[in-house]
Design a protein around this motif. Sequence first.
Motif, PDB file in Angstrom:
ATOM      1  N   GLY A  50       0.952  -0.914   0.371  1.00 43.40           N
ATOM      2  CA  GLY A  50       0.243  -0.104  -0.094  1.00 43.40           C
ATOM      3  C   GLY A  50       0.713   1.429   0.396  1.00 43.40           C
ATOM      4  O   GLY A  50       0.337   2.078  -0.965  1.00 43.40           O
ATOM      5  N   GLY A  51       1.872   1.025   0.527  1.00 41.27           N
ATOM      6  CA  GLY A  51       2.682   2.250   0.647  1.00 41.27           C
ATOM      7  C   GLY A  51       3.729   2.971  -0.523  1.00 41.27           C
ATOM      8  O   GLY A  51       3.678   3.732  -1.372  1.00 41.27           O
ATOM      9  N   MET A  52       4.046   1.692  -1.224  1.00 39.66           N
ATOM     10  CA  MET A  52       4.730   1.665  -2.753  1.00 39.66           C
ATOM     11  C   MET A  52       4.001   2.564  -3.490  1.00 39.66           C
ATOM     12  O   MET A  52       3.604   3.566  -4.366  1.00 39.66           O
ATOM     13  N   LEU A  53       2.028   1.976  -3.277  1.00 39.57           N
ATOM     14  CA  LEU A  53       1.795   2.297  -4.334  1.00 39.57           C
ATOM     15  C   LEU A  53       0.970   3.878  -3.834  1.00 39.57           C
ATOM     16  O   LEU A  53       0.596   4.723  -5.020  1.00 39.57           O
ATOM     17  N   ASP A  54       0.541   3.900  -2.675  1.00 37.40           N
ATOM     18  CA  ASP A  54       0.830   5.332  -2.975  1.00 37.40           C
ATOM     19  C   ASP A  54       1.718   6.429  -2.796  1.00 37.40           C
ATOM     20  O   ASP A  54       1.187   7.783  -3.477  1.00 37.40           O
ATOM     21  N   THR A  55       2.886   5.857  -3.129  1.00 39.52           N
ATOM     22  CA  THR A  55       4.223   7.234  -3.172  1.00 39.52           C
ATOM     23  C   THR A  55       4.300   7.255  -4.478  1.00 39.52           C
ATOM     24  O   THR A  55       4.253   8.350  -5.051  1.00 39.52           O
ATOM     25  N   HIS A  56       4.018   6.035  -5.180  1.00 42.99           N
ATOM     26  CA  HIS A  56       4.687   6.359  -6.774  1.00 42.99           C
ATOM     27  C   HIS A  56       3.198   6.719  -7.371  1.00 42.99           C
ATOM     28  O   HIS A  56       3.475   7.296  -9.125  1.00 42.99           O
ATOM     29  N   LEU A  57       1.825   6.853  -6.816  1.00 45.14           N
ATOM     30  CA  LEU A  57       0.985   7.497  -7.706  1.00 45.14           C
ATOM     31  C   LEU A  57      -0.335   7.574  -7.182  1.00 45.14           C
ATOM     32  O   LEU A  57      -1.258   8.289  -7.616  1.00 45.14           O
ATOM     33  N   GLY A  58       0.305   8.179  -5.608  1.00 48.35           N
ATOM     34  CA  GLY A  58      -0.735   9.417  -5.457  1.00 48.35           C
ATOM     35  C   GLY A  58      -0.349  10.593  -5.500  1.00 48.35           C
ATOM     36  O   GLY A  58      -1.774  11.027  -5.552  1.00 48.35           O
ATOM     37  N   TYR A  59      -0.047  11.161  -6.957  1.00 49.68           N
ATOM     38  CA  TYR A  59      -0.156  11.960  -7.702  1.00 49.68           C
ATOM     39  C   TYR A  59      -1.710  12.298  -8.154  1.00 49.68           C
ATOM     40  O   TYR A  59      -1.794  13.248  -8.695  1.00 49.68           O
ATOM     41  N   LEU A  60      -1.977  10.721  -8.589  1.00 41.90           N
ATOM     42  CA  LEU A  60      -3.358  11.417  -8.912  1.00 41.90           C
ATOM     43  C   LEU A  60      -4.712  11.439  -8.534  1.00 41.90           C
ATOM     44  O   LEU A  60      -5.381  11.741  -9.207  1.00 41.90           O
ATOM     45  N   SER A  61      -4.147  11.617  -7.161  1.00 44.24           N
ATOM     46  CA  SER A  61      -5.255  12.318  -6.157  1.00 44.24           C
ATOM     47  C   SER A  61      -5.896  13.767  -6.626  1.00 44.24           C
ATOM     48  O   SER A  61      -6.145  14.094  -6.158  1.00 44.24           O
ATOM     49  N   ALA A  62      -4.629  14.368  -6.882  1.00 41.78           N
ATOM     50  CA  ALA A  62      -4.599  15.154  -7.138  1.00 41.78           C
ATOM     51  C   ALA A  62      -5.421  16.131  -8.719  1.00 41.78           C
ATOM     52  O   ALA A  62      -5.503  17.378  -9.034  1.00 41.78           O
ATOM     53  N   TYR A  63      -5.762  15.084  -9.494  1.00 43.94           N
ATOM     54  CA  TYR A  63      -6.592  14.567 -10.741  1.00 43.94           C
ATOM     55  C   TYR A  63      -8.075  14.062  -9.942  1.00 43.94           C
ATOM     56  O   TYR A  63      -8.368  13.596 -10.824  1.00 43.94           O
ATOM     57  N   PRO A  64      -8.911  14.981  -9.607  1.00 47.17           N
ATOM     58  CA  PRO A  64     -10.061  14.817  -8.715  1.00 47.17           C
ATOM     59  C   PRO A  64     -11.188  13.758 -10.022  1.00 47.17           C
ATOM     60  O   PRO A  64     -11.962  12.956 -10.024  1.00 47.17           O
ATOM     61  N   GLN A  65     -11.467  15.046 -11.006  1.00 50.79           N
ATOM     62  CA  GLN A  65     -12.548  14.373 -11.969  1.00 50.79           C
ATOM     63  C   GLN A  65     -11.870  12.825 -12.427  1.00 50.79           C
ATOM     64  O   GLN A  65     -12.531  12.138 -13.379  1.00 50.79           O
ATOM     65  N   PHE A  66     -10.866  12.614 -13.350  1.00 52.04           N
ATOM     66  CA  PHE A  66     -10.843  11.711 -13.662  1.00 52.04           C
ATOM     67  C   PHE A  66      -9.215  10.961 -12.855  1.00 52.04           C
ATOM     68  O   PHE A  66      -9.395   9.728 -13.076  1.00 52.04           O
ATOM     69  N   GLY A  67      -8.349  11.100 -12.635  1.00 49.63           N
ATOM     70  CA  GLY A  67      -7.055  10.674 -12.230  1.00 49.63           C
ATOM     71  C   GLY A  67      -7.812  10.117 -10.791  1.00 49.63           C
ATOM     72  O   GLY A  67      -6.668   8.725 -10.993  1.00 49.63           O
ATOM     73  N   LEU A  68      -8.251  10.425  -9.517  1.00 54.50           N
ATOM     74  CA  LEU A  68      -8.797  10.000  -8.618  1.00 54.50           C
ATOM     75  C   LEU A  68      -9.247   8.169  -8.899  1.00 54.50           C
ATOM     76  O   LEU A  68      -8.785   7.550  -8.353  1.00 54.50           O
ATOM     77  N   GLU A  69      -9.746   8.486  -9.411  1.00 51.50           N
ATOM     78  CA  GLU A  69     -10.719   7.250 -10.196  1.00 51.50           C
ATOM     79  C   GLU A  69      -9.275   6.238 -11.355  1.00 51.50           C
ATOM     80  O   GLU A  69      -9.733   4.948 -10.073  1.00 51.50           O
ATOM     81  N   ILE A  70      -8.530   6.823 -11.158  1.00 53.05           N
ATOM     82  CA  ILE A  70      -7.417   5.898 -12.036  1.00 53.05           C
ATOM     83  C   ILE A  70      -6.932   5.031 -11.075  1.00 53.05           C
ATOM     84  O   ILE A  70      -6.145   3.371 -11.144  1.00 53.05           O
ATOM     85  N   LYS A  71      -6.270   5.077 -10.046  1.00 56.64           N
ATOM     86  CA  LYS A  71      -5.618   5.664  -8.561  1.00 56.64           C
ATOM     87  C   LYS A  71      -6.006   4.280  -7.586  1.00 56.64           C
ATOM     88  O   LYS A  71      -5.883   3.129  -7.374  1.00 56.64           O
ATOM     89  N   GLU A  72      -7.575   4.995  -7.504  1.00 58.28           N
ATOM     90  CA  GLU A  72      -8.335   3.949  -6.878  1.00 58.28           C
ATOM     91  C   GLU A  72      -9.077   2.510  -7.356  1.00 58.28           C
ATOM     92  O   GLU A  72      -8.692   1.226  -6.597  1.00 58.28           O
ATOM     93  N   THR A  73      -9.285   2.270  -9.117  1.00 58.48           N
ATOM     94  CA  THR A  73      -9.200   1.401  -9.368  1.00 58.48           C
ATOM     95  C   THR A  73      -7.873   0.371  -9.683  1.00 58.48           C
ATOM     96  O   THR A  73      -8.264  -0.573  -8.876  1.00 58.48           O
ATOM     97  N   ILE A  74      -6.854   0.789  -9.749  1.00 59.50           N
ATOM     98  CA  ILE A  74      -5.717  -0.049  -9.532  1.00 59.50           C
ATOM     99  C   ILE A  74      -5.229  -0.340  -7.914  1.00 59.50           C
ATOM    100  O   ILE A  74      -5.247  -1.915  -7.919  1.00 59.50           O
TER     101      ILE A  74
END
Length: 736
Positions: A50-74
């Motif tokens: 979980g820590g590695m996913l947060d570290t390397h994909l956490g930037y997607l949370s800054a794009y709530p319209q489309f990016g956040l869902e990509i991060k959560e799906t992964i």
Amino acid sequence: MNKHPLPFMGELLEFAIRTFSHVDDQNEAALKKDLQRLKTGTTISAEKLGGMLDTHLGYLSAYPQFGLEIKETIQWLVSDYSVLVLNLNCHNLPVSDAREILVQELAADVCFAFPLKALMEIGVNPQYWLDNPDQVVPEIWAAFLEQRNVSIPTFAKELSIRLAQARNTVEDKSVEYNLYRWQKTGKMNVRSILQLLEAGYEALGIALLYGNAFQRFWARQSPELRKSAASNWSRVFDHGPRIAKSKQVAERLQRAFTTHATDSAPAAHTETPEEAEILDRLKTLTNPQSAKAIGDRDRAAAILEEVNLLFKEHEGVDGLQIYAGRFHVLDGEFKQAIDAFDKACTRQAYRNGPAMRNTLEPLLVTAAFMKDKRQLKKWADWAEAMGLKLDLYRPDALFYRMFPPEFYYRETDTGPHKTTQSKAVQGNIVCTEDWLDRKPDLQHPDRQVKGYGTTAQSQLYIFAHTNQPEKVSKLLDAGANPDLLCPNLGSPLLGAVRANSSECFALLLPKTDLKIINQRTRQTGRTCLGEAVSNGNIDMVRALLGYRADPELRGEMDVTPLYQATEFFAKIENGDQLRQHVNQATLNAVPQWMRPSASPFIDEQLNAMRQRAQTDNADHRIIADEVANFFNNGAGVSLKTRLGIAKAILEAGGSPNAKHQGGFTPFLLAAEQGTKEAIDLFLDHGANPRDTTDDGQTALSLLLTRGHSELVEGFLTKLPKTAATFLMQNPGPGMQ
């Protein structure tokens, strides 16, 4: 070369990080090494994953319209993959065949598990991507430019200005050259895509991230494999974008594996009747729960030698080493047993999930009993990464439940083992009255005392847990350390909370460090706030929150304090609900040696308790009625107080949207239970009315299907109009 039919969890993580984030191999040598180790099967703990996913994909949370869902799906796909690993059995298939079937049956589902809103935003239709997977990125660029009705030179100027504002000045010609190259070749690195996101092109950037991942995966698959996957691709496209429930996918994959093995697997991967007969004899002679006759040890040893010769070239039969491991335990050779269990697990992991679980149980218990830290960490990390919650608090009790000395081989000296077994049982029994007359040792206030539980405890903990405030006060005055933890990481403050001792609690709380207030016990995960919530002590809850206890710290059963508070709102009206609630509430109160299962897995322990609770006799019905009455009255605490506890946690920052097992949140659990006051309270504190469980249930569908239809009108009226309209249009599975 791949050695396991199913990809390692680390393989998925490595692919996700390299595909959706920029990895600089030249300047990030440590990360490169970590990713390579993950790709080749290094075990990773759930926390590190979980820590590695947060570290390397956490930037997607800054794009709530489309990016956040990509991060959560992964994150969701990686966690749900464990269901496949634990349920699939493809041990009798060649690795290459199993992986091809996996791609054919699953890859399309995975591709369309990702939200496609970004693609729709720029007018891309992915239905025919499999025909030309190397043209996905060019297609995205063409659709974007066509939708905006701009040429590449015009967009290059616009992009240059945006990039300059976001970062540094970039020459128009350089940008224009790259745009032509990207559109023509489809070759874009993740760094370039991230620059588009930085420049404010969120839909385009997310679409390219997704398209690049798709292109990277499918372009390296054979044309034959793409063709065979095409039918599944159409099926998924026609039936919606979300992946089916993991267990349904596992069932579909298992059917495909079984069919392929039956039709085309070579004889070397099929067990013969002669081999099956030998294995049955070995299984009987190494059964740890049956009496042994004189000579059984020698007979088992002879069969093991025969099996080693017979299966020397037979790679398709799993589990042989589990019999060798059991043999060594029954022969008193515990270290050899661990080595044998380890070999079996290494073979079965990512190949035969059901057999893996069966072998992992004795391996974990034996390794914990023998204090083999290396093997224990290796396989406990693997288990927890697969979502298997462990309880190894008393490995000696579990070990002798799993391997009773009276069933060892007759040639084995069982005397020392029976002595150790007796101590394991006695260590679970404490007579608290014996400690009421004990005087505190004020000369040595931090003295550790044996005899109170399974390990030595501090005097301060013992007297707090037995509700003796005068002795607690004297020890504190003598300099006792309130932050001193017992071996299981329990604090004196936790002892006071567990005993519901308000006086001891008041003495200890102001003197206890915040880190200790938020400490979880090592095995059961108990916390001070969680225990106060469970006891229904609103004064303790408020006091702990006032001292900044973490309102989101998960405790027993891996639930947040708010979720734990919500569980007590339930009205138990049927036997199944009663058994489930009682089993979960009482599991940690039952010593390991008294539990119906010796498994280290909490879900197996709960299943065993559930089966035992199904005994239907007069005494059981009387007890069940009393327990139902107890829980239906908030476990002795009024609904008003329970709601007050929930409100205090919410006001301290507790989330009504925190996800738990099955995708339930405190809010969705309240809807399932039909507790109107809790539903309203959670909505007032930011509950997401559109949230769903893992199987797609909404708050509306839970109200309708759980017998709370009388609450629906008031619930919808309380919601904002847009949320109410959304739920009526999307009520949940089977509700349209």
